[in-house]
Design a protein around this motif. Structure first.
Motif, PDB file in Angstrom:
ATOM      1  N   ARG A 159       0.784  -1.324  -0.022  1.00  0.00           N
ATOM      2  CA  ARG A 159       0.098   0.079  -0.020  1.00  0.00           C
ATOM      3  C   ARG A 159       0.834   1.217   0.130  1.00  0.00           C
ATOM      4  NH1 ARG A 159      -4.926   0.058  -1.723  1.00  0.00           N
ATOM      5  NH2 ARG A 159      -3.734   0.832  -3.278  1.00  0.00           N
ATOM      6  N   ALA A 160       2.012   1.167   0.472  1.00  0.00           N
ATOM      7  CA  ALA A 160       3.076   2.420   0.603  1.00  0.00           C
ATOM      8  C   ALA A 160       3.392   2.565  -1.005  1.00  0.00           C
ATOM      9  CB  ALA A 160       4.185   2.121   1.705  1.00  0.00           C
ATOM     10  N   VAL A 161       3.475   1.686  -1.702  1.00  0.00           N
ATOM     11  CA  VAL A 161       4.139   1.847  -3.116  1.00  0.00           C
ATOM     12  C   VAL A 161       3.010   2.105  -3.929  1.00  0.00           C
ATOM     13  CG1 VAL A 161       6.432   1.183  -2.248  1.00  0.00           C
ATOM     14  CG2 VAL A 161       4.764  -0.446  -3.245  1.00  0.00           C
ATOM     15  N   ILE A 162       1.958   1.324  -4.001  1.00  0.00           N
ATOM     16  CA  ILE A 162       0.805   1.165  -4.884  1.00  0.00           C
ATOM     17  C   ILE A 162      -0.190   2.329  -4.804  1.00  0.00           C
ATOM     18  CG2 ILE A 162      -0.996  -0.295  -5.748  1.00  0.00           C
ATOM     19  CD1 ILE A 162       0.614  -2.665  -5.259  1.00  0.00           C
ATOM     20  N   ALA A 163      -0.597   2.986  -5.991  1.00  0.00           N
ATOM     21  CA  ALA A 163      -1.385   4.279  -5.727  1.00  0.00           C
ATOM     22  C   ALA A 163      -2.775   3.762  -5.165  1.00  0.00           C
ATOM     23  CB  ALA A 163      -1.713   4.658  -7.058  1.00  0.00           C
ATOM     24  N   LYS A 164      -3.247   4.776  -4.204  1.00  0.00           N
ATOM     25  CA  LYS A 164      -4.511   4.536  -3.309  1.00  0.00           C
ATOM     26  C   LYS A 164      -5.695   4.100  -4.238  1.00  0.00           C
ATOM     27  CE  LYS A 164      -5.451   9.275  -2.872  1.00  0.00           C
ATOM     28  NZ  LYS A 164      -5.514  10.411  -1.902  1.00  0.00           N
ATOM     29  N   GLU A 165      -5.576   4.581  -5.538  1.00  0.00           N
ATOM     30  CA  GLU A 165      -6.888   4.453  -6.413  1.00  0.00           C
ATOM     31  C   GLU A 165      -7.158   2.987  -6.583  1.00  0.00           C
ATOM     32  OE1 GLU A 165      -5.401   8.328  -7.392  1.00  0.00           O
ATOM     33  OE2 GLU A 165      -4.301   6.450  -7.072  1.00  0.00           O
ATOM     34  N   VAL A 166      -5.828   2.087  -6.695  1.00  0.00           N
ATOM     35  CA  VAL A 166      -5.723   0.776  -6.958  1.00  0.00           C
ATOM     36  C   VAL A 166      -6.449  -0.273  -5.774  1.00  0.00           C
ATOM     37  CG1 VAL A 166      -4.624  -1.104  -7.953  1.00  0.00           C
ATOM     38  CG2 VAL A 166      -4.152   1.046  -8.580  1.00  0.00           C
ATOM     39  N   PRO A 167      -7.547  -0.712  -5.985  1.00  0.00           N
ATOM     40  CA  PRO A 167      -7.891  -1.859  -4.880  1.00  0.00           C
ATOM     41  C   PRO A 167      -6.977  -2.768  -4.780  1.00  0.00           C
ATOM     42  CG  PRO A 167      -9.750  -1.071  -6.489  1.00  0.00           C
ATOM     43  CD  PRO A 167      -8.443  -0.697  -7.120  1.00  0.00           C
ATOM     44  N   LEU A 168      -6.598  -3.134  -3.505  1.00  0.00           N
ATOM     45  CA  LEU A 168      -5.753  -4.182  -3.317  1.00  0.00           C
ATOM     46  C   LEU A 168      -6.866  -5.251  -2.455  1.00  0.00           C
ATOM     47  CD1 LEU A 168      -2.584  -2.831  -1.595  1.00  0.00           C
ATOM     48  CD2 LEU A 168      -2.894  -3.628  -3.904  1.00  0.00           C
ATOM     49  N   VAL A 169      -6.885  -6.565  -3.126  1.00  0.00           N
ATOM     50  CA  VAL A 169      -8.039  -7.462  -2.498  1.00  0.00           C
ATOM     51  C   VAL A 169      -7.278  -8.785  -2.272  1.00  0.00           C
ATOM     52  CG1 VAL A 169     -10.142  -8.652  -3.198  1.00  0.00           C
ATOM     53  CG2 VAL A 169      -9.649  -6.215  -4.175  1.00  0.00           C
ATOM     54  N   PRO A 170      -7.191  -9.201  -0.866  1.00  0.00           N
ATOM     55  CA  PRO A 170      -6.636 -10.479  -0.428  1.00  0.00           C
ATOM     56  C   PRO A 170      -7.562 -11.500  -0.639  1.00  0.00           C
ATOM     57  CG  PRO A 170      -6.343  -8.722   1.115  1.00  0.00           C
ATOM     58  CD  PRO A 170      -7.115  -8.214   0.155  1.00  0.00           C
ATOM     59  N   ALA A 187      -5.956  -2.915   2.994  1.00  0.00           N
ATOM     60  CA  ALA A 187      -6.687  -3.732   1.787  1.00  0.00           C
ATOM     61  C   ALA A 187      -8.068  -3.015   1.660  1.00  0.00           C
ATOM     62  CB  ALA A 187      -7.051  -5.246   2.317  1.00  0.00           C
ATOM     63  N   ASN A 188      -8.685  -3.321   0.356  1.00  0.00           N
ATOM     64  CA  ASN A 188      -9.752  -2.686   0.084  1.00  0.00           C
ATOM     65  C   ASN A 188     -11.115  -3.522   0.054  1.00  0.00           C
ATOM     66  OD1 ASN A 188      -7.674  -1.331  -1.734  1.00  0.00           O
ATOM     67  ND2 ASN A 188      -8.937   0.343  -0.927  1.00  0.00           N
ATOM     68  N   GLY A 189     -11.011  -4.700  -0.013  1.00  0.00           N
ATOM     69  CA  GLY A 189     -11.963  -5.765  -0.200  1.00  0.00           C
ATOM     70  C   GLY A 189     -11.451  -7.078   0.026  1.00  0.00           C
ATOM     71  N   PHE A 190     -12.170  -8.083  -0.499  1.00  0.00           N
ATOM     72  CA  PHE A 190     -11.657  -9.542  -0.147  1.00  0.00           C
ATOM     73  C   PHE A 190     -12.465 -10.502  -1.204  1.00  0.00           C
ATOM     74  CE2 PHE A 190     -11.391  -7.428   3.837  1.00  0.00           C
ATOM     75  CZ  PHE A 190     -10.107  -7.706   4.264  1.00  0.00           C
ATOM     76  N   GLY A 191     -11.698 -11.493  -1.661  1.00  0.00           N
ATOM     77  CA  GLY A 191     -12.226 -12.457  -2.354  1.00  0.00           C
ATOM     78  C   GLY A 191     -12.510 -13.822  -1.363  1.00  0.00           C
ATOM     79  N   LEU A 192     -13.793 -14.296  -1.481  1.00  0.00           N
ATOM     80  CA  LEU A 192     -14.262 -15.225  -0.417  1.00  0.00           C
ATOM     81  C   LEU A 192     -14.364 -16.701  -1.179  1.00  0.00           C
ATOM     82  CD1 LEU A 192     -16.727 -13.051   1.378  1.00  0.00           C
ATOM     83  CD2 LEU A 192     -14.092 -13.019   1.802  1.00  0.00           C
ATOM     84  N   GLY A 193     -13.994 -17.593  -0.479  1.00  0.00           N
ATOM     85  CA  GLY A 193     -13.901 -18.929  -1.291  1.00  0.00           C
ATOM     86  C   GLY A 193     -14.810 -19.893  -0.475  1.00  0.00           C
ATOM     87  N   SER A 194     -14.167 -21.028   0.163  1.00  0.00           N
ATOM     88  CA  SER A 194     -14.814 -22.377   0.624  1.00  0.00           C
ATOM     89  C   SER A 194     -15.503 -21.759   2.099  1.00  0.00           C
ATOM     90  CB  SER A 194     -13.830 -23.292   0.903  1.00  0.00           C
ATOM     91  OG  SER A 194     -12.851 -22.983   1.789  1.00  0.00           O
ATOM     92  N   ALA A 195     -15.084 -20.981   2.549  1.00  0.00           N
ATOM     93  CA  ALA A 195     -15.978 -20.526   3.966  1.00  0.00           C
ATOM     94  C   ALA A 195     -17.166 -19.886   3.735  1.00  0.00           C
ATOM     95  CB  ALA A 195     -15.028 -19.437   4.632  1.00  0.00           C
ATOM     96  N   LEU A 196     -17.464 -19.255   2.325  1.00  0.00           N
ATOM     97  CA  LEU A 196     -18.499 -18.820   1.880  1.00  0.00           C
ATOM     98  C   LEU A 196     -19.304 -19.715   1.094  1.00  0.00           C
ATOM     99  CD1 LEU A 196     -20.393 -16.234   1.474  1.00  0.00           C
ATOM    100  CD2 LEU A 196     -19.206 -15.974  -0.651  1.00  0.00           C
ATOM    101  N   TYR A 197     -18.929 -20.492   0.305  1.00  0.00           N
ATOM    102  CA  TYR A 197     -19.664 -21.453  -0.330  1.00  0.00           C
ATOM    103  C   TYR A 197     -18.826 -22.887  -0.627  1.00  0.00           C
ATOM    104  CZ  TYR A 197     -21.682 -23.924  -4.475  1.00  0.00           C
ATOM    105  OH  TYR A 197     -22.140 -25.224  -4.969  1.00  0.00           O
ATOM    106  N   LYS A 198     -19.418 -23.948  -0.408  1.00  0.00           N
ATOM    107  CA  LYS A 198     -19.075 -25.090  -0.667  1.00  0.00           C
ATOM    108  C   LYS A 198     -19.889 -26.070  -1.531  1.00  0.00           C
ATOM    109  CE  LYS A 198     -16.108 -26.192   3.551  1.00  0.00           C
ATOM    110  NZ  LYS A 198     -16.395 -25.029   4.190  1.00  0.00           N
ATOM    111  N   PRO A 199     -19.708 -26.772  -2.371  1.00  0.00           N
ATOM    112  CA  PRO A 199     -20.470 -27.434  -3.311  1.00  0.00           C
ATOM    113  C   PRO A 199     -21.460 -28.396  -2.532  1.00  0.00           C
ATOM    114  CG  PRO A 199     -18.529 -27.531  -4.094  1.00  0.00           C
ATOM    115  CD  PRO A 199     -18.240 -27.070  -3.307  1.00  0.00           C
ATOM    116  N   GLY A 200     -22.682 -28.222  -2.904  1.00  0.00           N
ATOM    117  CA  GLY A 200     -23.879 -28.846  -2.143  1.00  0.00           C
ATOM    118  C   GLY A 200     -24.494 -28.239  -1.300  1.00  0.00           C
ATOM    119  N   GLN A 201     -24.005 -27.255  -0.665  1.00  0.00           N
ATOM    120  CA  GLN A 201     -24.598 -26.609   0.220  1.00  0.00           C
ATOM    121  C   GLN A 201     -25.832 -25.588  -0.200  1.00  0.00           C
ATOM    122  OE1 GLN A 201     -21.710 -23.912   1.891  1.00  0.00           O
ATOM    123  NE2 GLN A 201     -22.805 -22.144   1.093  1.00  0.00           N
TER     124      GLN A 201
END
Length: 226
Positions: A159-170, A187-201
């Protein structure tokens, strides 16, 4: 105050993606979703407040699922594909109604192909070199992957070297309870995987998990502002 940092190229992000991200900076990764279930889960996510849904291409019949979700969600939602490993898939994503290309890597050919077709692109990056090359090629959002390995300290350094306009998404290992340190680091947001959705639920479970993430984000934001 962060000093002004010039981007390696004019940063002109995809307007629809940025609007959806500002409304809710949580990206739902629906790995393993099937076309028969896709619409119901898409609705559940939208009703919970999500505005960005990703169907990884290693899911069953992913283009059909993308089309199904796109058909039932309002225009302010962004639907796209994840795990896009080759530029040849970009045309198929667009044909299905997708507007976003998400990758686990930062292959320049995939980023350039996505931008050439007017799609948003979120390449996976794990080093500053990959991050700045992705931005040079037109990336809209930087997917910091895997977040478990990089950690909040790396987010702070970037974040110290990447412009603040660019979203960082862990992305990777993000739960409703561990977003705070990443947000505090920049960080600006997040990608959410198996803790959000698992096949069959069920779609009801997906909606419940989505609401837990929305609440977790609210709490994390409040803590980051202290």
């Amino acid at each position: 105050m962060q000093p002004h940092i010039n981007l390696p190229a004019p940063y002109m992000p995809h307007a629809g993606l940025i609007a959806a991200f500002e409304a809710c900076p949580l990206i739902a990764i629906m790995r393993g979703i099937t076309p028969v279930d896709a619409a119901d889960h898409g609705r559940a996510l939208y009703e919970a407040g999500f505005r960005i849904v990703e169907v990884p291409l290693n899911s069953p019949n992913p283009f059909d699922s993308i089309a199904a979700i796109r058909q039932v969600l309002p225009a302010d939602a962004i639907v796209g594909a994840g795990t896009v490993l080759h530029p040849s898939f970009v045309n198929d994503v667009k044909a299905a109604g997708g507007e976003l290309i998400v990758m686990p890597h930062s292959d320049s050919e995939v980023v350039i192909a996505a931008k050439a077709l007017g799609l948003a692109c979120s390449p996976g990056v794990a080093t500053p070199n990959e991050a700045f090359l992705a931005l040079k090629n037109g990336a809209d959002v930087l997917k910091m992957f895997p977040a478990e390995q990089l950690g909040a300290n790396v987010v702070k350094a970037w974040r110290a070297v990447i412009a603040k306009e660019v979203p960082l998404v862990p992305v990777g290992g993000i739960t409703p309870d561990n977003m705070g340190p990443f947000l505090s680091a920049g960080a600006n947001g997040f990608g959410l995987g198996s803790a959000l959705y698992k096949p069959g639920q069920s779609a009801a479970v997906t909606g419940s998990h989505a609401r837990a993430y929305i609440n977790g984000l609210r709490i994390a934001r409040a803590g980051a502002q202290k």
